[in-house]
Design an enzyme around this catalytic site. Structure first.
Site, PDB file in Angstrom:
ATOM      1  N   ASN A  37     104.113 -82.635 -47.707  1.00  0.00           N
ATOM      2  CA  ASN A  37     103.118 -82.035 -46.808  1.00  0.00           C
ATOM      3  C   ASN A  37     101.880 -81.557 -47.568  1.00  0.00           C
ATOM      4  O   ASN A  37     101.027 -80.891 -46.997  1.00  0.00           O
ATOM      5  CB  ASN A  37     103.745 -80.855 -46.045  1.00  0.00           C
ATOM      6  N   ASP A  64     107.167 -70.731 -58.699  1.00  0.00           N
ATOM      7  CA  ASP A  64     107.605 -70.268 -57.379  1.00  0.00           C
ATOM      8  C   ASP A  64     109.120 -70.123 -57.313  1.00  0.00           C
ATOM      9  O   ASP A  64     109.832 -70.464 -58.267  1.00  0.00           O
ATOM     10  CB  ASP A  64     107.115 -71.237 -56.287  1.00  0.00           C
ATOM     11  N   GLU A 124     101.830 -73.513 -48.717  1.00  0.00           N
ATOM     12  CA  GLU A 124     102.096 -74.438 -47.622  1.00  0.00           C
ATOM     13  C   GLU A 124     100.825 -74.724 -46.820  1.00  0.00           C
ATOM     14  O   GLU A 124      99.849 -73.953 -46.902  1.00  0.00           O
ATOM     15  CB  GLU A 124     103.159 -73.822 -46.693  1.00  0.00           C
ATOM     16  N   HIS A 172     101.940 -79.453 -50.150  1.00  0.00           N
ATOM     17  CA  HIS A 172     102.033 -78.126 -50.763  1.00  0.00           C
ATOM     18  C   HIS A 172     102.011 -78.224 -52.290  1.00  0.00           C
ATOM     19  O   HIS A 172     102.417 -79.232 -52.874  1.00  0.00           O
ATOM     20  CB  HIS A 172     103.242 -77.322 -50.247  1.00  0.00           C
TER      21      HIS A 172
HETATM   22  C1  F6R Z   1     108.751 -76.395 -57.003  1.00  0.00           C
HETATM   23  C2  F6R Z   1     107.406 -76.600 -56.441  1.00  0.00           C
HETATM   24  C3  F6R Z   1     107.217 -77.576 -55.339  1.00  0.00           C
HETATM   25  C4  F6R Z   1     107.496 -78.995 -55.843  1.00  0.00           C
HETATM   26  C5  F6R Z   1     107.248 -80.054 -54.766  1.00  0.00           C
HETATM   27  C6  F6R Z   1     107.670 -81.431 -55.233  1.00  0.00           C
HETATM   28  O1  F6R Z   1     108.707 -75.436 -58.024  1.00  0.00           O
HETATM   29  O2  F6R Z   1     106.480 -75.969 -56.866  1.00  0.00           O
HETATM   30  O3  F6R Z   1     105.921 -77.484 -54.855  1.00  0.00           O
HETATM   31  O4  F6R Z   1     106.648 -79.254 -56.931  1.00  0.00           O
HETATM   32  O5  F6R Z   1     107.964 -79.722 -53.614  1.00  0.00           O
HETATM   33  O6  F6R Z   1     109.030 -81.443 -55.537  1.00  0.00           O
HETATM   34  P1  F6R Z   1     109.712 -82.683 -56.261  1.00  0.00           P
HETATM   35  O7  F6R Z   1     109.151 -82.755 -57.615  1.00  0.00           O
HETATM   36  O8  F6R Z   1     111.177 -82.370 -56.260  1.00  0.00           O
HETATM   37  O9  F6R Z   1     109.363 -83.882 -55.436  1.00  0.00           O
END
Ligand code: F6R
Length: 249
Positions: free
Chosen positions: A136, A67, A143, A138
């Site tokens: 959340n 993403d 989302e 995701h």
């Molecule tokens: C980023 C992504 C997000 C993260 C998630 C957790 O490429 O896909 O879904 O995996 O927000 O982020 P961290 O690992 O920083 O807690």
């Protein structure tokens, strides 16, 4: 869905890196999709290090960036592309045709989605996805409320993502939308590993595993994936019932 619990982030990272290597050893032309962020940092570093030590041939392997923040260029250290370039693509010395990421500053984001979907189809799907989880629920930028049937798409970011996302940027950065590989891709991937560490992820991990599968908590999709694995450190697993804890490695 399987759950594995490791004693700490280092052990979780080591196991994740080993799985990435094994995937490539079994299938040199594997397609591996990677999340960015804090959780995959050590797994990716260890993967690069072990790949070198074990001299694993990655010349036929393809990597996908899961993403990107819409409007954030790759030079920005908070972008997913910057993370992947620095942590994986450059250290591995990949050729340009060995990785696909979204160009989120493109004027035609629809076309970016089509290009990603076409890249995935042309490789006959994703072999391994390594994803993180947002507070959340995701996955990528899928989302809460997103359809499980989506392929790549552009999405308005949830308020929690907008707020928490500031942790990646050195100065206040306006991020309102994301572009992401969709959950239909995840369902079609041959293997998906969701990794999480730290106490702050414990509550959403509990919901991911215990709540009914719902688009309101996208990560619950892991329960219905044919080859889904959740890998946690002890802190992220701390709210799970005791019976999971015997799996600790
Ligand atoms: C980023 C992504 C997000 C993260 C998630 C957790 O490429 O896909 O879904 O995996 O927000 O982020 P961290 O690992 O920083 O807690």
């Amino acid at each position: 869905m399987q759950i594995r619990i490791y004693k700490n982030y280092e052990a979780l990272s080591e196991a994740t890196a080993n799985t990435m290597l094994q995937t490539i050893q079994l299938k040199p032309n594997a397609v591996i999709c990677l999340a960015s962020g804090h959780t995959p940092l050590l797994p990716c570093k260890l993967f690069v290090q072990k790949r070198k030590e074990q001299n694993v041939d990655i010349s036929q392997t393809t990597f996908l960036g899961l993403d990107e923040w819409v409007g954030v260029p790759p030079e920005n250290e908070g972008s997913c592309h910057f993370f992947l370039n620095n942590t994986v693509f450059n250290p591995l010395g990949l050729n340009k045709n060995q990785f696909h990421v979204f160009d989120s500053i493109s004027k035609n984001l629809e076309h970016e989605c089509e290009k990603m979907d076409a890249a995935i189809s042309s490789k006959a799907g994703i072999d391994l996805m390594i994803v993180g989880i947002g507070l959340n629920g995701h996955i990528g930028f899928n989302e809460p409320g997103v359809s499980f049937k989506n392929y790549s798409h552009v999405i308005k970011l949830d308020e929690i993502t907008v707020t928490v996302g500031q942790k990646y940027f050195s100065s206040q950065t306006k991020v309102l939308k994301g572009i992401t590989i969709g959950l239909q891709h995840l369902m079609e991937a041959k293997k998906v590993i969701l990794i999480a560490n730290g106490e702050k992820k414990a509550a959403i991990i509990k919901k991911t595993i215990e709540e009914k599968v719902t688009e309101k908590i996208p990560s619950t999709i892991m329960q219905i994936h044919k080859n889904g694995l959740i890998m946690l450190d002890a802190d992220a697993a701390s709210l799970l019932p005791q019976n999971y804890l015997h799996e600790t490695e």
